[in-house]
Scaffold this motif. Structure first.
Motif, PDB file in Angstrom:
ATOM      1  N   GLU A  40      11.582   5.123  -3.038  1.00  0.00           N
ATOM      2  CA  GLU A  40      11.061   3.940  -2.346  1.00  0.00           C
ATOM      3  C   GLU A  40      12.075   2.817  -2.568  1.00  0.00           C
ATOM      4  O   GLU A  40      11.861   1.928  -3.361  1.00  0.00           O
ATOM      5  CB  GLU A  40       9.700   3.589  -2.968  1.00  0.00           C
ATOM      6  CG  GLU A  40       8.831   2.721  -2.131  1.00  0.00           C
ATOM      7  CD  GLU A  40       7.447   2.538  -2.746  1.00  0.00           C
ATOM      8  OE1 GLU A  40       6.704   1.720  -2.202  1.00  0.00           O
ATOM      9  OE2 GLU A  40       7.119   3.195  -3.755  1.00  0.00           O
ATOM     10  N   ALA A  49       7.943   3.044   3.894  1.00  0.00           N
ATOM     11  CA  ALA A  49       6.959   4.001   4.420  1.00  0.00           C
ATOM     12  C   ALA A  49       7.667   5.192   5.059  1.00  0.00           C
ATOM     13  O   ALA A  49       7.307   6.350   4.823  1.00  0.00           O
ATOM     14  CB  ALA A  49       6.037   3.311   5.423  1.00  0.00           C
ATOM     15  N   ASP A  67       2.331   5.058   3.411  1.00  0.00           N
ATOM     16  CA  ASP A  67       2.221   3.628   3.690  1.00  0.00           C
ATOM     17  C   ASP A  67       3.004   2.842   2.654  1.00  0.00           C
ATOM     18  O   ASP A  67       3.310   3.336   1.578  1.00  0.00           O
ATOM     19  CB  ASP A  67       0.757   3.175   3.703  1.00  0.00           C
ATOM     20  CG  ASP A  67       0.198   2.946   2.308  1.00  0.00           C
ATOM     21  OD1 ASP A  67       0.438   3.777   1.418  1.00  0.00           O
ATOM     22  OD2 ASP A  67      -0.476   1.927   2.095  1.00  0.00           O
ATOM     23  N   ASP A  68       3.336   1.640   3.032  1.00  0.00           N
ATOM     24  CA  ASP A  68       3.824   0.677   2.063  1.00  0.00           C
ATOM     25  C   ASP A  68       3.109  -0.622   2.379  1.00  0.00           C
ATOM     26  O   ASP A  68       2.937  -0.981   3.548  1.00  0.00           O
ATOM     27  CB  ASP A  68       5.340   0.505   2.124  1.00  0.00           C
ATOM     28  CG  ASP A  68       5.876  -0.179   0.866  1.00  0.00           C
ATOM     29  OD1 ASP A  68       5.262  -0.018  -0.210  1.00  0.00           O
ATOM     30  OD2 ASP A  68       6.891  -0.875   0.950  1.00  0.00           O
ATOM     31  N   THR A 116       0.377  -3.988   5.670  1.00  0.00           N
ATOM     32  CA  THR A 116       0.532  -2.547   5.483  1.00  0.00           C
ATOM     33  C   THR A 116       1.296  -1.984   6.668  1.00  0.00           C
ATOM     34  O   THR A 116       1.011  -2.353   7.808  1.00  0.00           O
ATOM     35  CB  THR A 116      -0.837  -1.829   5.435  1.00  0.00           C
ATOM     36  OG1 THR A 116      -1.518  -2.196   4.248  1.00  0.00           O
ATOM     37  CG2 THR A 116      -0.696  -0.317   5.458  1.00  0.00           C
ATOM     38  N   ILE A 118       2.236   1.923   8.074  1.00  0.00           N
ATOM     39  CA  ILE A 118       2.078   3.366   7.906  1.00  0.00           C
ATOM     40  C   ILE A 118       3.131   4.069   8.753  1.00  0.00           C
ATOM     41  O   ILE A 118       3.330   3.720   9.919  1.00  0.00           O
ATOM     42  CB  ILE A 118       0.668   3.828   8.357  1.00  0.00           C
ATOM     43  CG1 ILE A 118      -0.399   3.264   7.424  1.00  0.00           C
ATOM     44  CG2 ILE A 118       0.585   5.360   8.408  1.00  0.00           C
ATOM     45  CD1 ILE A 118      -1.818   3.513   7.870  1.00  0.00           C
TER      46      ILE A 118
END
Length: 193
Positions: A40, A49, A67-68, A116, A118
């Motif tokens: 990451e 993501a 997701d992030d 968020t 995704i």
């Protein structure tokens, strides 16, 4: 339809499962026997993501989504942003919250948002879904529910923090809920065709 969610975070899994319901069989990394840390290293939510979902496709050759998410505070030029989970240099959320509150001392513009992104890898194609909710950072923690920065974030139009809301209430308005609903709609349409 089975789909892998790039997480072992039970809070995230519960939120996503509550929104998607039982129309999809969501598997976690633990369920497929993957225990290693997924890279990451991106400098945006989108990059992180996608990096995670690409990694899983390369490693397991499975349809998956990753997701992030994070908190972006306007007065801090978008911090903590992609570093939300390790803002203080550790993954200790108490320390992360303390650092945010310390940096926000004396600042009147307390506007912020949770965001968020995704990344879905499905049939060798990549798709993105985004959700954001605007709100305000308060001066001290309030509430015991939720996780992360929930105790210091009041969404616009509400008079309580995410940490004071029931899971159902939060899941109806949260950044993750918005993104996951878009994902679920897309998967439902894909399943039909």
């Amino acid at each position: 339809m089975k789909i892998l969610f790039a997480t072992n975070n039970l809070h995230k899994l519960e939120e996503v499962q509550a929104i998607i319901g039982n129309q999809f069989d969501i598997q976690t990394l633990e369920e497929v026997g993957l225990y290693e840390d997924i890279p990451e290293t991106g400098d945006t939510f989108e990059a992180n993501a996608k990096q995670k979902s690409d990694y899983l496709v390369d490693k397991l050759n499975m349809d998956c989504f990753a997701d992030d998410s994070g908190l972006e505070i306007d007065a801090l030029h978008g911090e903590p942003g992609v570093y939300s989970a390790r803002y203080s240099g550790s993954r200790d959320m108490e320390k992360n919250i303390e650092l945010v509150l310390q940096k926000m001392e004396g600042i009147t513009d307390r506007s912020a948002r949770f965001r968020t992104v995704i990344s879905l890898q499905l049939d060798a194609q990549n798709y993105f879904f985004e959700g954001a909710i605007e709100g305000t950072i308060i001066n001290s923690k309030v509430g015991t529910k939720g996780f992360g920065y929930d105790p210091i974030f009041i969404p616009n139009g509400y008079d309580k923090t995410f940490a004071e809301m029931s899971a159902d209430e939060k899941n109806s308005i949260s950044h993750r809920a918005i993104a996951v609903k878009k994902l679920a709609e897309f998967l439902s349409e894909t399943k039909k065709s």
